[in-house]
Design an enzyme around this catalytic site. Sequence first.
Site, mmCIF file in Angstrom:
data_model
loop_
_atom_site.group_PDB
_atom_site.id
_atom_site.type_symbol
_atom_site.label_atom_id
_atom_site.label_comp_id
_atom_site.label_asym_id
_atom_site.label_seq_id
_atom_site.Cartn_x
_atom_site.Cartn_y
_atom_site.Cartn_z
ATOM 1 N N ASN A 152 -0.171 -6.996 -49.825
ATOM 2 C CA ASN A 152 -0.307 -7.871 -48.668
ATOM 3 C C ASN A 152 0.156 -9.255 -49.120
ATOM 4 O OD1 ASN A 152 -1.049 -9.324 -46.446
ATOM 5 N ND2 ASN A 152 -3.229 -8.783 -46.519
ATOM 6 N N ARG A 212 -9.182 -21.500 -34.535
ATOM 7 C CA ARG A 212 -8.315 -21.373 -33.352
ATOM 8 C C ARG A 212 -9.108 -21.521 -32.063
ATOM 9 N NH1 ARG A 212 -6.288 -16.189 -35.861
ATOM 10 N NH2 ARG A 212 -4.608 -16.808 -37.269
ATOM 11 N N ARG A 259 1.682 -4.407 -46.041
ATOM 12 C CA ARG A 259 1.172 -4.876 -44.759
ATOM 13 C C ARG A 259 2.187 -5.864 -44.180
ATOM 14 N NH1 ARG A 259 -4.514 -7.955 -43.525
ATOM 15 N NH2 ARG A 259 -4.183 -8.039 -41.292
ATOM 16 N N GLY A 293 -15.842 -9.830 -41.257
ATOM 17 C CA GLY A 293 -16.858 -10.701 -41.870
ATOM 18 C C GLY A 293 -18.086 -10.955 -41.011
ATOM 19 N N HIS A 303 -4.441 -7.440 -35.820
ATOM 20 C CA HIS A 303 -5.552 -6.692 -36.432
ATOM 21 C C HIS A 303 -5.465 -5.212 -36.051
ATOM 22 C CE1 HIS A 303 -8.120 -10.617 -36.084
ATOM 23 N NE2 HIS A 303 -7.641 -10.534 -37.306
ATOM 24 N N GLU A 313 -8.656 -1.772 -43.914
ATOM 25 C CA GLU A 313 -7.236 -1.732 -43.584
ATOM 26 C C GLU A 313 -6.426 -1.088 -44.709
ATOM 27 O OE1 GLU A 313 -6.588 -5.761 -41.145
ATOM 28 O OE2 GLU A 313 -8.219 -5.778 -42.580
ATOM 29 N N ASP A 328 -16.580 -21.834 -41.014
ATOM 30 C CA ASP A 328 -17.303 -20.675 -41.548
ATOM 31 C C ASP A 328 -18.586 -20.439 -40.746
ATOM 32 O OD1 ASP A 328 -17.402 -19.190 -44.602
ATOM 33 O OD2 ASP A 328 -19.210 -19.164 -43.370
HETATM 34 P P1 ADP Z 1 -10.681 -12.951 -42.496
HETATM 35 O O1 ADP Z 1 -10.338 -12.985 -41.039
HETATM 36 O O2 ADP Z 1 -10.225 -14.151 -43.254
HETATM 37 O O3 ADP Z 1 -10.418 -11.627 -43.177
HETATM 38 P P2 ADP Z 1 -13.471 -12.222 -42.778
HETATM 39 O O4 ADP Z 1 -13.362 -10.948 -42.067
HETATM 40 O O5 ADP Z 1 -13.734 -12.204 -44.245
HETATM 41 O O6 ADP Z 1 -12.252 -13.163 -42.488
HETATM 42 O O7 ADP Z 1 -14.638 -13.072 -42.069
HETATM 43 C C1 ADP Z 1 -14.984 -14.350 -42.456
HETATM 44 C C2 ADP Z 1 -16.150 -14.813 -41.595
HETATM 45 O O8 ADP Z 1 -17.274 -13.935 -41.823
HETATM 46 C C3 ADP Z 1 -16.623 -16.219 -41.905
HETATM 47 O O9 ADP Z 1 -16.839 -16.930 -40.706
HETATM 48 C C4 ADP Z 1 -17.940 -15.965 -42.591
HETATM 49 O O10 ADP Z 1 -18.852 -17.002 -42.388
HETATM 50 C C5 ADP Z 1 -18.423 -14.710 -41.917
HETATM 51 N N1 ADP Z 1 -19.511 -14.098 -42.685
HETATM 52 C C6 ADP Z 1 -19.441 -13.568 -43.922
HETATM 53 N N2 ADP Z 1 -20.684 -13.211 -44.335
HETATM 54 C C7 ADP Z 1 -21.551 -13.552 -43.330
HETATM 55 C C8 ADP Z 1 -22.954 -13.474 -43.134
HETATM 56 N N3 ADP Z 1 -23.714 -12.968 -44.098
HETATM 57 N N4 ADP Z 1 -23.470 -13.901 -41.956
HETATM 58 C C9 ADP Z 1 -22.664 -14.424 -40.991
HETATM 59 N N5 ADP Z 1 -21.343 -14.536 -41.120
HETATM 60 C C10 ADP Z 1 -20.796 -14.120 -42.269
#
Ligand code: ADP
Length: 398
Positions: A7, A240, A90, A330, A179, A383, A282
């Site tokens: 990727n 975004r 990817r 996430g 996605h 993925e 985040d």
């Molecule tokens: P990407 O789109 O970059 O792949 P991810 O799927 O890793 O992103 O998601 C990142 C998001 O997931 C961030 O907003 C992060 O805060 C959230 N996240 C990760 N762990 C937790 C948690 N324990 N509780 C709430 N949100 C979380």
Amino acid sequence: MKILIVNAGSSSLKYQLIDMDDEKTLAKGLIERIGIEGSKLTQRVDGEKFIVETPMKNHVVASEHMLKALTDEKHGVVKNMDEIGAVGHRVLHGGEKFTASVIISEPVIEAIKENIPLGPLHNPANLMGIQACQEVMPNTPMVAVFDTSFHQTMPPKAYLYGVPLEYYKRLRVRRYGFHGTSHRYVSARAAEMLGKKKEDLRIITCHLGNGSSITAVDHGKCVDTSMGLTPLEGLIMGTRSGNIDPAVMQFIMNNDKIDINEMLEILNKKSGLVGISGVSSDMRDVEDAAAEGNQEAQYALDMLDMGIKKYIGAYAAVMGGVDIIAFTAGIGENGPELRSSVMKDMEFLGAKIDEEKNKVRGKEADISAPDSKVKVLVVPTNEEIVIARDTLELVTNA
Ligand code: ADP
């Protein structure tokens, strides 16, 4: 067969080597800061880290280091690169050309190039990754797996925008969605978890991460998705804006005397959770701030919550009902608070979660209440395994 998943980003390259005999990940790596000072490769094997810090001026050099790390006598997982049977790449944007994964050939590379205007940041980086790997592994078959291809089953009423049709005919302006590999994996896995066939189900998959999108999967096929021509459309995300009235742009641009590039930079990078909360992109930071009484952080959470509810309602209406709602990525996998608020008052749809079961994080789980007609599931996305399976299938049948 051992398959390497690549990727490539503009200055990064993530990789994973998977043994397809048991679908076990042998090694995972991340190369950062390619072409800039401080290039670094981090490879993980069984939780053990191997770090290489050396200048990597481009993706070809980075790919050489990836192969060196994978075949390293002490830290590697294969003796030589001939053990790697194929590479799966990817690729962000397949446009309308690619409705499925394909073996990479010259015409495929040309087609990915043609789609650069649709994926100006990612497609050139993905191409660099492909060409770099071809240079260091000239005899290994390679496959491209597109983020857009799962969504190519959408009907025109879902993918057309209400602008003159001429723009679609001339410029291919339409909804593509992203996605796709994740929505495809999660919808198929959700059906499997219930011991049912995806062809018999109406599934709404909620991929909620830094970037977020929701997809309606009707009897195994995508019929609508929330992202559009670019990943900017749909839900509010980490940075975004998601959906806005397009006239907002003219209003802000005229008032603040900024051009369209600056405007899009604001919509892509400075909006969403970070723009509303003023705290962070985040989710964890925003949830912490809201818990401490930060009203603006609470607005951001409420907007995301309402946005997800609206898509679930809309997609259930479009499919004439829903059998499964699946949360992934996430936030979807790790955020019980958001899942709980999204699923609150959804009984009208036949969907109710069990708050105890909902406490799960990062694991497959059925979090529906016993009397819920709609199954609500947490399905960690994967993925890489989709890319690996597609690659294996295509090279085996080639
Ligand atoms: P990407 O789109 O970059 O792949 P991810 O799927 O890793 O992103 O998601 C990142 C998001 O997931 C961030 O907003 C992060 O805060 C959230 N996240 C990760 N762990 C937790 C948690 N324990 N509780 C709430 N949100 C979380």
